[in-house]
Write a protein that holds these residues in place. Sequence first.
Motif, PDB file in Angstrom:
ATOM      1  N   ASN A  48     -40.224 -73.788  40.852  1.00  0.00           N
ATOM      2  CA  ASN A  48     -40.934 -72.804  41.690  1.00  0.00           C
ATOM      3  C   ASN A  48     -42.251 -73.376  42.200  1.00  0.00           C
ATOM      4  O   ASN A  48     -43.164 -72.649  42.553  1.00  0.00           O
ATOM      5  N   LEU A  50     -44.787 -74.862  40.928  1.00  0.00           N
ATOM      6  CA  LEU A  50     -46.081 -74.879  40.259  1.00  0.00           C
ATOM      7  C   LEU A  50     -46.523 -76.325  40.169  1.00  0.00           C
ATOM      8  O   LEU A  50     -47.702 -76.641  40.039  1.00  0.00           O
ATOM      9  N   ARG A  70     -47.796 -68.607  52.445  1.00  0.00           N
ATOM     10  CA  ARG A  70     -47.179 -67.313  52.223  1.00  0.00           C
ATOM     11  C   ARG A  70     -45.684 -67.390  51.952  1.00  0.00           C
ATOM     12  O   ARG A  70     -45.121 -66.664  51.138  1.00  0.00           O
ATOM     13  N   ALA A  73     -45.017 -68.276  48.501  1.00  0.00           N
ATOM     14  CA  ALA A  73     -45.288 -67.135  47.639  1.00  0.00           C
ATOM     15  C   ALA A  73     -44.095 -66.172  47.662  1.00  0.00           C
ATOM     16  O   ALA A  73     -43.685 -65.639  46.633  1.00  0.00           O
ATOM     17  N   ARG A  74     -43.529 -65.986  48.851  1.00  0.00           N
ATOM     18  CA  ARG A  74     -42.408 -65.056  48.987  1.00  0.00           C
ATOM     19  C   ARG A  74     -41.190 -65.536  48.183  1.00  0.00           C
ATOM     20  O   ARG A  74     -40.516 -64.755  47.518  1.00  0.00           O
ATOM     21  N   ARG A  76     -41.291 -67.625  45.632  1.00  0.00           N
ATOM     22  CA  ARG A  76     -41.610 -67.587  44.206  1.00  0.00           C
ATOM     23  C   ARG A  76     -41.375 -66.205  43.620  1.00  0.00           C
ATOM     24  O   ARG A  76     -41.010 -66.068  42.460  1.00  0.00           O
ATOM     25  N   ALA A  77     -41.631 -65.195  44.434  1.00  0.00           N
ATOM     26  CA  ALA A  77     -41.461 -63.826  43.963  1.00  0.00           C
ATOM     27  C   ALA A  77     -40.015 -63.585  43.528  1.00  0.00           C
ATOM     28  O   ALA A  77     -39.741 -62.715  42.709  1.00  0.00           O
ATOM     29  N   ALA A 101     -47.809 -57.297  40.470  1.00  0.00           N
ATOM     30  CA  ALA A 101     -47.082 -58.011  41.525  1.00  0.00           C
ATOM     31  C   ALA A 101     -46.152 -57.100  42.337  1.00  0.00           C
ATOM     32  O   ALA A 101     -46.121 -57.201  43.565  1.00  0.00           O
ATOM     33  N   ARG A 104     -48.488 -55.352  44.791  1.00  0.00           N
ATOM     34  CA  ARG A 104     -49.207 -56.232  45.727  1.00  0.00           C
ATOM     35  C   ARG A 104     -48.291 -57.113  46.549  1.00  0.00           C
ATOM     36  O   ARG A 104     -48.628 -57.478  47.670  1.00  0.00           O
ATOM     37  N   VAL A 105     -47.170 -57.521  45.973  1.00  0.00           N
ATOM     38  CA  VAL A 105     -46.292 -58.451  46.682  1.00  0.00           C
ATOM     39  C   VAL A 105     -45.117 -57.723  47.332  1.00  0.00           C
ATOM     40  O   VAL A 105     -44.774 -57.971  48.480  1.00  0.00           O
ATOM     41  N   MET A 153     -40.148 -57.942  39.151  1.00  0.00           N
ATOM     42  CA  MET A 153     -40.042 -58.395  40.542  1.00  0.00           C
ATOM     43  C   MET A 153     -38.598 -58.452  41.015  1.00  0.00           C
ATOM     44  O   MET A 153     -38.315 -58.887  42.128  1.00  0.00           O
TER      45      MET A 153
ATOM     46  N   GLU B 116     -51.380 -69.638  37.115  1.00  0.00           N
ATOM     47  CA  GLU B 116     -49.984 -70.056  37.287  1.00  0.00           C
ATOM     48  C   GLU B 116     -49.056 -68.860  37.193  1.00  0.00           C
ATOM     49  O   GLU B 116     -48.124 -68.712  37.980  1.00  0.00           O
ATOM     50  N   ARG B 119     -49.338 -66.892  40.425  1.00  0.00           N
ATOM     51  CA  ARG B 119     -48.628 -67.504  41.555  1.00  0.00           C
ATOM     52  C   ARG B 119     -47.126 -67.472  41.343  1.00  0.00           C
ATOM     53  O   ARG B 119     -46.367 -67.283  42.289  1.00  0.00           O
ATOM     54  N   ALA B 120     -46.690 -67.638  40.083  1.00  0.00           N
ATOM     55  CA  ALA B 120     -45.250 -67.598  39.811  1.00  0.00           C
ATOM     56  C   ALA B 120     -44.668 -66.231  40.148  1.00  0.00           C
ATOM     57  O   ALA B 120     -43.490 -66.103  40.447  1.00  0.00           O
ATOM     58  N   LEU B 121     -45.517 -65.193  40.124  1.00  0.00           N
ATOM     59  CA  LEU B 121     -45.036 -63.846  40.459  1.00  0.00           C
ATOM     60  C   LEU B 121     -45.011 -63.606  41.961  1.00  0.00           C
ATOM     61  O   LEU B 121     -44.607 -62.547  42.422  1.00  0.00           O
ATOM     62  N   GLY B 122     -45.505 -64.573  42.733  1.00  0.00           N
ATOM     63  CA  GLY B 122     -45.472 -64.426  44.187  1.00  0.00           C
ATOM     64  C   GLY B 122     -46.800 -64.020  44.804  1.00  0.00           C
ATOM     65  O   GLY B 122     -46.872 -63.764  45.998  1.00  0.00           O
ATOM     66  N   LEU B 123     -47.854 -63.940  43.992  1.00  0.00           N
ATOM     67  CA  LEU B 123     -49.171 -63.656  44.578  1.00  0.00           C
ATOM     68  C   LEU B 123     -49.639 -64.892  45.334  1.00  0.00           C
ATOM     69  O   LEU B 123     -49.396 -66.020  44.907  1.00  0.00           O
ATOM     70  N   THR B 124     -50.308 -64.697  46.450  1.00  0.00           N
ATOM     71  CA  THR B 124     -50.870 -65.835  47.179  1.00  0.00           C
ATOM     72  C   THR B 124     -52.091 -66.343  46.420  1.00  0.00           C
ATOM     73  O   THR B 124     -52.572 -65.686  45.488  1.00  0.00           O
ATOM     74  N   GLN B 127     -54.839 -63.789  46.546  1.00  0.00           N
ATOM     75  CA  GLN B 127     -54.556 -62.634  45.682  1.00  0.00           C
ATOM     76  C   GLN B 127     -54.756 -62.981  44.214  1.00  0.00           C
ATOM     77  O   GLN B 127     -55.335 -62.193  43.458  1.00  0.00           O
ATOM     78  N   LEU B 131     -57.416 -60.893  42.174  1.00  0.00           N
ATOM     79  CA  LEU B 131     -56.890 -59.886  41.255  1.00  0.00           C
ATOM     80  C   LEU B 131     -56.798 -60.361  39.812  1.00  0.00           C
ATOM     81  O   LEU B 131     -56.792 -59.554  38.893  1.00  0.00           O
TER      82      LEU B 131
END
Lengths: 242, 214
Positions: A48, A50, A70, A73-74, A76-77, A101, A104-105, A153, B116, B119-124, B127, B131
């Motif tokens: 993902n 990282l 972005r 990020a999408r 990764r979600a 998440a 917010r996501v 998620m 990490e 970001r792994a959850l999809g936050l930019t 964000q 947050l």
Amino acid sequence: MIEVRGLHKRFGAHTALHEVDLDVARGEVVVVVGPSGSGKSTLCRCLNRLESPDAGTIRIDGAELPAEGRELARLRADVGMVFQSFNLFQHKTILQNLTLAPTRVRGLSRDEAERNARELLDRVGIGAQAGKLPAQLSGGQQQRAAIARALAMKPKAMLFDEPTSALDPEMVGEVLDVMTELARDGMTMVVVTHEMGFARQVADRVVFMADGEIVESGTPSEFFDSPATDRARDFLAKVLSH
Amino acid sequence: MNVITDHLSEFGHGLVLTVELTLLSLAGALVAGVVVAAMRVSPVRALRAAGMAYVEVLQNIPLLVWLVIAVFGLPEIGVIAGLFTTSVVVIVLYQGAYTAEAIRSGINSVPAGQGEAARALGLTFTQSLRLVILPQALRTVVQPLGNIAIMTLMNTALAAAVGVVELTAAANRVNLAEAKPIWIFVTAGLAYMALSGLFGLVTGVLERKWAILR
Ligand SMILES: Nc1ncnc2c1ncn2[C@@H]1O[C@H](COP(=O)(O)OP(=O)(O)OP(=O)(O)O)[C@@H](O)[C@H]1O
Ligand SMILES: [Mg+2]
């Protein structure tokens, strides 16, 4: 679901991943094993992004992982990740950890996110802990909360990097139980672990890594009962001897 | 003692101006500090460089020099603003550099796994900073920020040098009329001490209230 081709990763002069190819089908549970330093975490983290690979491509559900921004990020979600050290947000309650998440996501309303979150917490058996801070929970409870946070998620796949290695022995079981259940429900999973019992019982496939390469890949019975390489035999002799 | 009671309104006005200068400067410095600290940890190289340049330039020239440059230099290039406004802006920018460094140290003290996981959850990146990282970072630097707040209060006295009649300038004026420097300046000093003691108390309360359980 996950398609890795020619993955390469160096840290300075050290090559952590070398020409790694890996396919994980939808609903498949792949357990990654191997000696310390063999690149298991690095592989997991590259999946993902990282960690950004030096070469190679990773496709998740057909879409290639972009380098950043972005779009990344999408994607990764859609891939949940569970860490050895839980990494729950320390300043938020367990419930807030699960709703952050999705609101917010994914843009869920708070009510809906909380409803989902409570359902998930009940499912992993810690519904009563929703209002507490992470530090007030035991390690096993924290890791179950972290799994629930990733599930909130509604990911297409889940990555686990040694999810039980930081736990006291008596709490390992409760976390593995949650993961076993998840596998039964058809989740696509990549699990780095030293829990050979879990690998044997739950994995569809075991991947053995050494020195940054995938040395062997097969069903649990193939791998555990008749490993094809000396390195795998050595490794198994060491981990199964006690 | 009469010298104080006779000039209570001058002292009062000076004190009010000092408090206003301080509170406005603190609010502004906090905003500037957060923005600059965020720039300094951003993945964009140009932003990091700009953030670093800001801190270096602001911290390595004395506040008094900045105040003089702004008060006398800005009108020359056609920027006309009141002395009070100019002083606030200069103090904000100056204290903002120190605040940014304190906040950055707080950001660095937040375990890498927190960002990490976010970001792994999809936050930019933004964000996860806003947050997850910053709320934890700010809580760990309440004490250094409290010290910066006190430093800001003390530094507002420099505005006296460019004509803002805050507490120190007010005391100076009273002294010009009365020539009782000990009484007058000890009184001003005690007022500063009382204010900074108040800041210390607030810092202590916030630190206990926001302590992060790990
Ligand atoms: N951020 C990093 N910087 C430098 N080297 C790194 C970094 N991360 C990993 N490595 C190196 O890359 C190699 C592979 O590391 P990795 O963490 O993937 O191994 P692992 O198989 O997960 O081991 P373990 O079972 O101990 O967790 C190791 O030699 C490690 O020292
Ligand atoms: Mg590892």
